[in-house]
Design a protein around this motif. Structure first.
Motif, short mmCIF file in Angstrom:
data_model
loop_
_atom_site.label_atom_id
_atom_site.label_comp_id
_atom_site.label_asym_id
_atom_site.label_seq_id
_atom_site.Cartn_x
_atom_site.Cartn_y
_atom_site.Cartn_z
N LEU A 34 0.82 -1.20 0.00
CA LEU A 34 0.00 0.00 0.00
C LEU A 34 0.86 1.25 0.00
N CYS A 35 1.86 1.24 0.85
CA CYS A 35 2.72 2.40 0.99
C CYS A 35 3.45 2.69 -0.32
N ARG A 36 3.89 1.64 -0.98
CA ARG A 36 4.59 1.84 -2.25
C ARG A 36 3.63 2.35 -3.31
N LYS A 37 2.39 1.82 -3.24
CA LYS A 37 1.38 2.27 -4.18
C LYS A 37 1.11 3.77 -3.99
N LYS A 38 1.12 4.18 -2.73
CA LYS A 38 0.90 5.60 -2.41
C LYS A 38 2.19 6.42 -2.57
N LYS A 39 3.22 5.78 -2.99
CA LYS A 39 4.54 6.41 -3.15
C LYS A 39 5.03 7.03 -1.85
N GLY A 40 4.51 6.53 -0.75
CA GLY A 40 4.95 7.04 0.56
C GLY A 40 4.53 8.47 0.83
N ILE A 41 3.59 8.98 0.05
CA ILE A 41 3.17 10.38 0.22
C ILE A 41 2.07 10.48 1.28
N ILE A 42 2.36 11.25 2.33
CA ILE A 42 1.38 11.45 3.40
C ILE A 42 1.05 12.94 3.46
N CYS B 48 4.01 6.19 9.66
CA CYS B 48 3.39 6.14 8.34
C CYS B 48 2.05 5.41 8.41
N PRO B 49 0.98 6.04 7.96
CA PRO B 49 -0.34 5.40 8.04
C PRO B 49 -0.46 4.19 7.11
N TYR B 50 0.44 4.05 6.19
CA TYR B 50 0.35 2.92 5.24
C TYR B 50 1.16 1.71 5.70
N CYS B 51 2.35 1.96 6.27
CA CYS B 51 3.20 0.82 6.59
C CYS B 51 3.73 0.87 8.01
N GLY B 52 3.42 1.91 8.76
CA GLY B 52 3.82 1.96 10.15
C GLY B 52 5.24 2.42 10.41
N SER B 53 5.95 2.72 9.37
CA SER B 53 7.34 3.15 9.56
C SER B 53 7.39 4.47 10.33
N THR B 54 8.42 4.68 11.12
CA THR B 54 8.59 5.95 11.82
C THR B 54 9.58 6.85 11.11
N LYS B 55 10.14 6.33 10.05
CA LYS B 55 11.10 7.15 9.29
C LYS B 55 10.34 8.01 8.28
N ILE B 56 10.08 9.23 8.70
CA ILE B 56 9.25 10.12 7.89
C ILE B 56 9.94 11.46 7.73
N LYS B 57 9.91 11.97 6.52
CA LYS B 57 10.56 13.26 6.27
C LYS B 57 9.57 14.24 5.65
N GLN B 58 9.65 15.49 6.08
CA GLN B 58 8.74 16.49 5.49
C GLN B 58 9.31 16.99 4.16
#
Length: 728
Positions: free
Chosen positions: A435-443, A453-463
């Motif tokens: 799902l996250c890849r499908k969304k291209k990781g865009i939040i 990350c709401p798609y994959c739960g990762s905490t590695k998030i960058k603005q």
RNA sequence: GGGUGAUUAGCUCAGUGGUUAGAGCGCAUCGUUCACAUCGAUGAGGUCGCUGGUUCAAGUCCAGCAUCACCCACCA
């Protein structure tokens, strides 16, 4: 009784009078006296908080203050909402210049420090701008003052961003954008200025890859982009080339094989009819490349230098590379011909650097894409103007507006700068799920960074490092301000009545306000757009610091008074036309202010025995004077209702000086001296003077109020002229 | 390539089909202790860019032309 000086002391009285108005609280529509059913709202175009005001600002202050004061006197709940604009790129450029003088730049300061400095700088300027607006007499409601970076404004901008995203009107994509290598940011189409310049058209030979000895000649203005070529395109209808379709040629600089393709967007009669396709560095080429599923070769980096894909051109700037490419082609025998060629070159509107079409990941608003109800943002805006829900003055700008809207392309709203509203988007760095890849990781998160990350739960998030185009946020100004200034402000004051601004920002700002306003509120943001012109000097030159012809509005205010400046800017001008200003003109209206002052002095000196409470039946010839005056009142009111400010002001000027002062006052002078029908004479003098003061007030608020404060008044009259009833 | 505006007094500009085309500044002459010299009175100064047309009537509406200014546009 106070002894009045024989010349109107503007600079002495103006600050006192502004103070009086401010103390009264009447700038705030909620505190106005009497019952006021209808509201009249103008949202002030927020001046940039990066510099003191210039004469152009004095134009909008004059016009808007006239409208506001007029409507206030007509019994409306008048709101003029002031604010300032952080003016993203503009301000950053101003500050970077200051940094450069100290030998520093934004890259060495770091993002946070740079932002902090800009914050401080704009806060300081905001205070200066506010004082300047006051000295021009602006009767705006300071209790509702807003700044485009106020937290509550930003959250509304974020909410709009989020809604656009949910509605599918916002997308992130690699597109060719206008990139300024000097400022290292992309722009929207509007920030690019085109100039006609002499360049060369190079006719370059591309040999066929099959060693047949045949070749095809291509015309290009940009030989340095040859290493980025991925194909040669010809028009499918072009008989000259029908036999070569599908064959391959050797690109002459890095010697790669590329195909010959057909595309009807190629103009047969330009050059040789064969077009080299460089998808990474030209927008038509990009489109053709996409449709033919061609590779993209990015040979130019964001620092404005070519990279190693460019082979022998690597490390060079655009102009160096062009020279080098020409040498290479020349020595290899590939340069068939070189001819002079005049064409339009896009340049950065700020620094003049040639704009590079570059491929970048940016955020775009899909302005032409249909959404709810099958209409696009553009459709909504066009419809509002077409149906007259929004009226543009002067009307000829309607055509200009429609034409621009017709050619509208998706709006790039991301800027690679620091000063502005950071894009509320976060990218998951891990993209652990499908799902996250499908969304291209865009939040897209309007409420701040998500914990995970709401798609994959990762905490590695960058603005996203970019900020929004200033016009994206200021395009929401009419509703964003009113949504944040008080409980019911939005329901009471929106839609606003008038948007008064310069025609030069019709596209930048007005068009975007219409689109975004209709999008968020389903209502037009304003009913009337009044456009004024640019201020120029007597030689029709634009005022600029470098030309040294700037007129500092505050200097003028000090010398001649705010009233004189306001009149000089308003009279003799019509909507949409450039405004010519020069000192003698201002002086003329200073003299007028003095005339008003002295007529009032004369009347005051001759009111002995006059009681403003007592209605008097004037003698027949005086009645005639009042009747004539009545038609002047009607004329002035009509002009004001029709946005003909110049004619309204001029009518008043003519009447007051050449009828009232030169004729009526002179006659009455004789009558009073001769003790002949004195009561009737005083009545005429008093009523014409007071009604003239009322009508002149929107134009010349200071001198009229100053006199009002010194006149005897009936008990029904307002203490402040500012809230006195309009005399018709 | 498309579009817009302007062209009226020496200068800067108004002018809503309808008397003899207006204003400000500038200019000339005269005046002024008594509201104002930041003033008053009087005056000179115009083929309303050019050519046609519509109309009882055109500076104003229409068409064309000329000159100037500006805006938009991914023919390399």
């Amino acid at each position: 009784m106070e002894k009045l000086p024989s010349a109107y002391p503007a600079s002495e009285l103006e600050p006192e009078i502004y103070h009086l108005w401010e103390e009264s609280g009447y700038f705030n529509p909620d505190k106005l006296p009497g019952e006021r059913k209808e509201s009249f709202t103008i949202i002030m175009p927020p001046p940039n908080a990066n510099d003191p005001l210039h004469i152009g600002h004095a134009v909008f202050v004059s016009l808007q203050d006239i409208m506001i004061r007029y409507q206030r006197m007509r019994g409306k709940r008048a709101l003029w909402l002031p604010g300032t604009d952080h003016a993203g790129f503009e301000t950053q450029v101003v500050w970077e210049r200051k940094l450069a003088q100290q030998g520093k730049d934004r890259f060495s300061l770091g993002r946070e420090e740079f932002f902090r400095q800009l914050w401080e700088y704009t806060q300081k300027n905001k205070r200066i701008v506010k004082e300047q607006l006051k000295s021009l007499g602006a009767s705006c409601d300071w209790s509702r003052e807003k700044f485009t970076l106020d937290e509550d404004i930003v959250s509304i901008v974020y909410e709009t961003f989020y809604q656009l995203w949910k509605d599918g009107l916002l997308y992130r994509g690699k597109r060719i954008v206008n990139y300024c290598p000097y400022h290292r940011t992309a722009f929207s189409n509007l920030e690019v200025k085109y100039t006609e310049e002499k360049t060369y058209l190079y006719f370059v030979r591309y040999d066929f890859a099959d060693n047949s000895g045949e070749y095809i000649t291509v015309a290009t203005t940009r030989p340095e982009t040859i290493p980025g070529d991925v194909a040669i395109a010809v028009n499918p209808k072009d008989r000259r080339y029908s036999s070569v379709l599908g064959r391959e040629v050797i690109e002459p600089i890095t010697k790669r094989k590329i195909p010959i393709i057909a595309d009807e967007r190629v103009e047969m009669d330009f050059g040789t009819g064969a077009l080299k396709i460089t998808p990474a560095h030209a927008s038509l080429d990009f489109e053709i490349g996409q449709d033919h599923h061609l590779d993209i070769r990015e040979t130019l980096d964001f620092d404005g230098k070519f990279n190693k894909l460019a082979g022998p051109l690597a490390g060079l700037t655009v102009s160096q590379a062009r020279k080098k490419a020409e040498e290479i082609l020349q020595s290899g025998g590939y340069l068939v011909k070189k001819q002079e060629y005049w064409h339009q070159i896009g340049r950065c509107y700020k620094c003049g650097t040639a704009i590079e079409p570059m491929l970048m990941d940016q955020w775009f608003v899909a302005v032409t894409k249909p959404f709810r109800g099958g209409k696009s943002l553009r459709d909504l805006a066009v419809e509002a103007v077409q149906t007259g829900k929004i009226k543009i003055i002067p009307s000829r700008f309607k055509k200009v507006f429609f034409h621009w809207m017709e050619n509208l392309r998706d709006w790039n709203i991301s800027r690679q700068i620091v000063w502005g509203i950071r894009i509320p988007v976060y990218y998951c760095q891990e993209q652990k799920s499908e799902l996250c890849r499908k969304k291209k990781g865009i939040i897209v998160s309007p409420s701040g960074p998500p914990a995970r990350c709401p798609y994959c739960g990762s905490t590695k998030i960058k603005q996203d490092p970019d900020v929004l185009d200033t016009w994206f946020s200021s395009g929401q100004w009419p509703f964003a301000t009113l949504m944040t200034t008080g409980e019911n402000d939005f329901s009471r004051f929106y839609p606003t009545q008038v948007m008064e601004t310069g025609w030069d920002i019709l596209f930048f700002w007005v068009a975007r306000m219409i689109m975004l306003g209709l999008y968020r509120t389903k209502k037009v943001p304003f009913e009337v757009v009044y456009l004024h012109g640019l201020v120029r000097d007597k030689d029709r030159q634009k005022m600029s610091k470098s030309k040294g012809n700037v007129i500092d509005p505050l200097g003028v205010v000090n010398t001649y008074g705010a009233d004189a400046l306001r009149m000089a800017l308003v009279i003799g001008n019509t909507a949409g036309k450039d405004i010519i200003i020069f000192e003698e003109k201002i002086k003329g209206y200073r003299n007028f202010a003095n005339k008003i002052w002295n007529v009032a002095r004369f009347v005051l000196l001759n009111l002995e025995g006059f009681n403003p409470e007592k209605e008097i039946e004037p003698i027949p010839e005086d009645k005639k004077i009042l009747q004539e005056f009545n038609s002047v009142k009607k004329k002035v009111t009509q002009h004001l209702d029709n946005y003909r400010f110049s004619l309204a002001g001029e009518t008043l000027y003519q009447y007051f000086w050449h009828t009232f002062a030169d004729k009526i006052v002179e006659e009455m002078k004789i009558r009073i001296k001769g003790k002949n029908q004195v009561a009737s004479a005083q009545y005429v003098l008093y009523s014409v003077l007071t009604d003239c003061l009322k009508m002149l007030h929107p134009f010349m608020p200071f001198v009229t109020e100053a006199i009002w404060q010194r006149l005897p008044k009936s008990s029904s009259a307002a203490q402040l002229l500012m809230v006195e009833k309009w005399p018709l």
